[in-house]
Design a protein around this motif. Structure first.
Motif, PDB file in Angstrom:
ATOM      1  N   PRO A  95      -1.690  76.930 107.914  1.00 32.32           N
ATOM      2  CA  PRO A  95      -1.085  75.758 108.757  1.00 32.32           C
ATOM      3  C   PRO A  95      -1.817  76.023 110.110  1.00 32.32           C
ATOM      4  CG  PRO A  95       0.277  77.924 108.542  1.00 32.32           C
ATOM      5  CD  PRO A  95      -0.943  77.927 107.654  1.00 32.32           C
ATOM      6  N   GLU A  96      -2.077  74.761 110.654  1.00 32.29           N
ATOM      7  CA  GLU A  96      -2.580  74.330 112.014  1.00 32.29           C
ATOM      8  C   GLU A  96      -1.523  74.007 112.986  1.00 32.29           C
ATOM      9  OE1 GLU A  96      -5.611  71.263 111.677  1.00 32.29           O
ATOM     10  OE2 GLU A  96      -7.140  72.558 110.556  1.00 32.29           O
ATOM     11  N   LEU A  97      -0.086  73.878 112.542  1.00 31.31           N
ATOM     12  CA  LEU A  97       0.907  73.564 113.072  1.00 31.31           C
ATOM     13  C   LEU A  97       1.954  74.518 112.693  1.00 31.31           C
ATOM     14  CD1 LEU A  97       2.901  72.176 115.329  1.00 31.31           C
ATOM     15  CD2 LEU A  97       2.800  70.193 113.466  1.00 31.31           C
ATOM     16  N   VAL A  98       2.446  75.165 113.594  1.00 31.17           N
ATOM     17  CA  VAL A  98       3.611  75.867 113.296  1.00 31.17           C
ATOM     18  C   VAL A  98       4.669  75.817 114.201  1.00 31.17           C
ATOM     19  CG1 VAL A  98       4.663  78.434 112.858  1.00 31.17           C
ATOM     20  CG2 VAL A  98       2.278  77.719 112.091  1.00 31.17           C
ATOM     21  N   ILE A  99       5.908  75.459 113.683  1.00 24.41           N
ATOM     22  CA  ILE A  99       7.202  75.276 114.173  1.00 24.41           C
ATOM     23  C   ILE A  99       8.444  76.127 114.013  1.00 24.41           C
ATOM     24  CG2 ILE A  99       8.854  73.479 114.982  1.00 24.41           C
ATOM     25  CD1 ILE A  99       6.895  71.301 114.189  1.00 24.41           C
ATOM     26  N   TYR A 100       8.828  76.942 114.985  1.00 23.23           N
ATOM     27  CA  TYR A 100       9.867  77.870 114.627  1.00 23.23           C
ATOM     28  C   TYR A 100      11.132  77.493 115.270  1.00 23.23           C
ATOM     29  CZ  TYR A 100      12.004  82.398 114.039  1.00 23.23           C
ATOM     30  OH  TYR A 100      12.786  83.572 113.456  1.00 23.23           O
ATOM     31  N   ASN A 101      12.053  77.243 114.190  1.00 22.76           N
ATOM     32  CA  ASN A 101      13.398  76.477 114.511  1.00 22.76           C
ATOM     33  C   ASN A 101      14.486  77.450 114.267  1.00 22.76           C
ATOM     34  OD1 ASN A 101      12.336  74.103 115.569  1.00 22.76           O
ATOM     35  ND2 ASN A 101      12.631  72.732 113.566  1.00 22.76           N
ATOM     36  N   ALA A 137       0.665  83.322 113.010  1.00 23.89           N
ATOM     37  CA  ALA A 137      -0.260  81.799 113.136  1.00 23.89           C
ATOM     38  C   ALA A 137      -1.319  82.069 113.815  1.00 23.89           C
ATOM     39  CB  ALA A 137       0.892  80.916 113.889  1.00 23.89           C
ATOM     40  N   ALA A 138      -1.331  82.875 114.939  1.00 27.98           N
ATOM     41  CA  ALA A 138      -2.535  83.381 115.742  1.00 27.98           C
ATOM     42  C   ALA A 138      -3.694  83.969 114.962  1.00 27.98           C
ATOM     43  CB  ALA A 138      -2.074  84.173 116.839  1.00 27.98           C
ATOM     44  N   PRO A 189      -9.280  82.391 114.699  1.00 25.59           N
ATOM     45  CA  PRO A 189     -10.761  82.283 114.162  1.00 25.59           C
ATOM     46  C   PRO A 189     -11.172  80.591 114.149  1.00 25.59           C
ATOM     47  CG  PRO A 189      -9.595  83.486 112.681  1.00 25.59           C
ATOM     48  CD  PRO A 189      -8.612  83.114 113.612  1.00 25.59           C
ATOM     49  N   ALA A 190     -10.179  79.616 114.063  1.00 26.74           N
ATOM     50  CA  ALA A 190     -10.623  78.410 114.024  1.00 26.74           C
ATOM     51  C   ALA A 190     -10.814  77.845 115.478  1.00 26.74           C
ATOM     52  CB  ALA A 190      -9.444  77.725 113.151  1.00 26.74           C
ATOM     53  N   GLU A 240      -1.939  83.618 126.813  1.00 27.17           N
ATOM     54  CA  GLU A 240      -2.869  84.488 126.156  1.00 27.17           C
ATOM     55  C   GLU A 240      -3.791  83.623 125.140  1.00 27.17           C
ATOM     56  OE1 GLU A 240      -3.111  87.778 122.431  1.00 27.17           O
ATOM     57  OE2 GLU A 240      -1.412  87.536 123.660  1.00 27.17           O
ATOM     58  N   LEU A 241      -3.101  82.308 124.450  1.00 32.49           N
ATOM     59  CA  LEU A 241      -3.562  81.819 123.433  1.00 32.49           C
ATOM     60  C   LEU A 241      -4.318  80.360 123.861  1.00 32.49           C
ATOM     61  CD1 LEU A 241      -1.103  82.715 120.571  1.00 32.49           C
ATOM     62  CD2 LEU A 241      -3.356  83.678 120.944  1.00 32.49           C
ATOM     63  N   ALA A 242      -3.730  79.862 124.754  1.00 32.90           N
ATOM     64  CA  ALA A 242      -4.125  78.650 125.233  1.00 32.90           C
ATOM     65  C   ALA A 242      -5.552  78.589 125.627  1.00 32.90           C
ATOM     66  CB  ALA A 242      -3.367  77.952 126.430  1.00 32.90           C
ATOM     67  N   PRO A 243      -6.220  79.456 126.235  1.00 33.28           N
ATOM     68  CA  PRO A 243      -7.459  79.742 126.632  1.00 33.28           C
ATOM     69  C   PRO A 243      -8.476  79.558 125.508  1.00 33.28           C
ATOM     70  CG  PRO A 243      -6.357  81.002 128.106  1.00 33.28           C
ATOM     71  CD  PRO A 243      -5.442  80.593 127.164  1.00 33.28           C
ATOM     72  N   LYS A 244      -7.906  79.996 124.421  1.00 27.48           N
ATOM     73  CA  LYS A 244      -8.569  79.987 122.872  1.00 27.48           C
ATOM     74  C   LYS A 244      -8.292  78.998 122.261  1.00 27.48           C
ATOM     75  CE  LYS A 244      -8.342  85.153 123.706  1.00 27.48           C
ATOM     76  NZ  LYS A 244      -7.887  86.526 123.092  1.00 27.48           N
ATOM     77  N   GLY A 245      -7.961  77.893 122.545  1.00 31.16           N
ATOM     78  CA  GLY A 245      -7.483  76.678 121.929  1.00 31.16           C
ATOM     79  C   GLY A 245      -6.355  76.514 121.122  1.00 31.16           C
ATOM     80  N   ILE A 246      -5.545  77.316 121.312  1.00 31.19           N
ATOM     81  CA  ILE A 246      -4.124  77.055 120.736  1.00 31.19           C
ATOM     82  C   ILE A 246      -3.008  76.874 121.745  1.00 31.19           C
ATOM     83  CG2 ILE A 246      -2.488  78.439 119.340  1.00 31.19           C
ATOM     84  CD1 ILE A 246      -4.796  80.332 118.522  1.00 31.19           C
TER      85      ILE A 246
END
Length: 229
Positions: A79-85, A120-121, A126-127, A167-173
């Motif tokens: 999954p390229e999009l994960v939503i936690y509800n 998800a991470a 890797p992508a 942590e993850l935004a600078p890595k494209g997430i």
């Protein structure tokens, strides 16, 4: 035209409200969607309507979340999009609360979100691409009387989102926390101006996904337009 930059989606803690509206929007855009809940019988109408794939999982169990992601990989790809509800609620005076029930509620709201973000991470890093959206609540900003477990879980969820975003935004997430500041129509309220329309909430999620990375939001707050704040 589909300008959502993600090709597959997993929604955890799915139901007929916000998750249902999100599933419809994503499927209309041609995106394959897996929807997960502890009891998937309730998802049958949504599956029949949208063609989404229903998978059973208890979000508070790390091994089940790991298996859920593996099953999603096999069915629609990573999954390229994960939503936690998912969230846990226990109400009552602090002195009367059952510690076991409190532990379970916090595990669903907070630990389950961590398990999902971690899985998800592992796939998105890797992508160098992906989005993780975490559904929060007013209780993650201020704790209400008789609702300590819900506030505990939602405060932790907000902290997780903020830390993961840094942590993850600078890595494209793209990680974002959405504060649902009010009652969602169809859950506990009639369709009046004092409640939030789940379709409108879902559209706000989609708008987040379309943001350019030079102007990503890590948090979005939505509330009824007539509310005084």
């Amino acid at each position: 035209m589909n300008d959502i930059p993600y090709r597959s989606a997993l929604i955890i803690g799915a139901g007929p409200g916000i998750s249902g509206s999100l599933t419809r929007l994503l499927r209309t855009a041609g995106i394959p969607v897996a929807i997960a809940a502890r009891h998937i019988d309730k998802l049958t109408p949504l599956v029949e309507e949208t063609g989404a794939i229903a998978l059973a999982a208890d979000a508070s169990d790390a091994s089940q979340v790991e298996r859920l992601f593996a099953e999603t990989d096999a069915r629609i790809g990573a999954p390229e999009l994960v939503i936690y509800n998912a969230s846990g609620r226990v109400r009552g005076p602090i002195v009367e609360l059952d510690p076991t029930e409190v532990e379970q509620a916090v595990a669903v709201s907070a630990l389950g979100a961590f398990y999902a973000v971690q899985q998800a991470a592992k796939r998105m890093l890797p992508a160098g691409k992906g989005a993780i959206l975490l559904t929060g609540a007013t209780a993650g900003i201020k704790g209400f009387a008789l609702s300590a477990p819900f506030a505990m879980g939602k405060f932790a969820l907000r902290g997780l989102a903020q830390s993961a975003a840094r942590e993850l935004a600078p890595k494209g997430i793209h990680v974002a926390h959405i504060v649902i500041d009010g009652v969602v129509r169809g859950e506990r309220a009639d369709p009046s101006d004092s409640t939030l329309d789940p379709d409108a909430i879902a559209q706000s999620y989609i708008d987040l996904l379309r943001q350019h990375r030079s102007a990503w939001s890590w948090e979005l707050e939505v509330r009824p337009w007539v509310e005084k704040f």
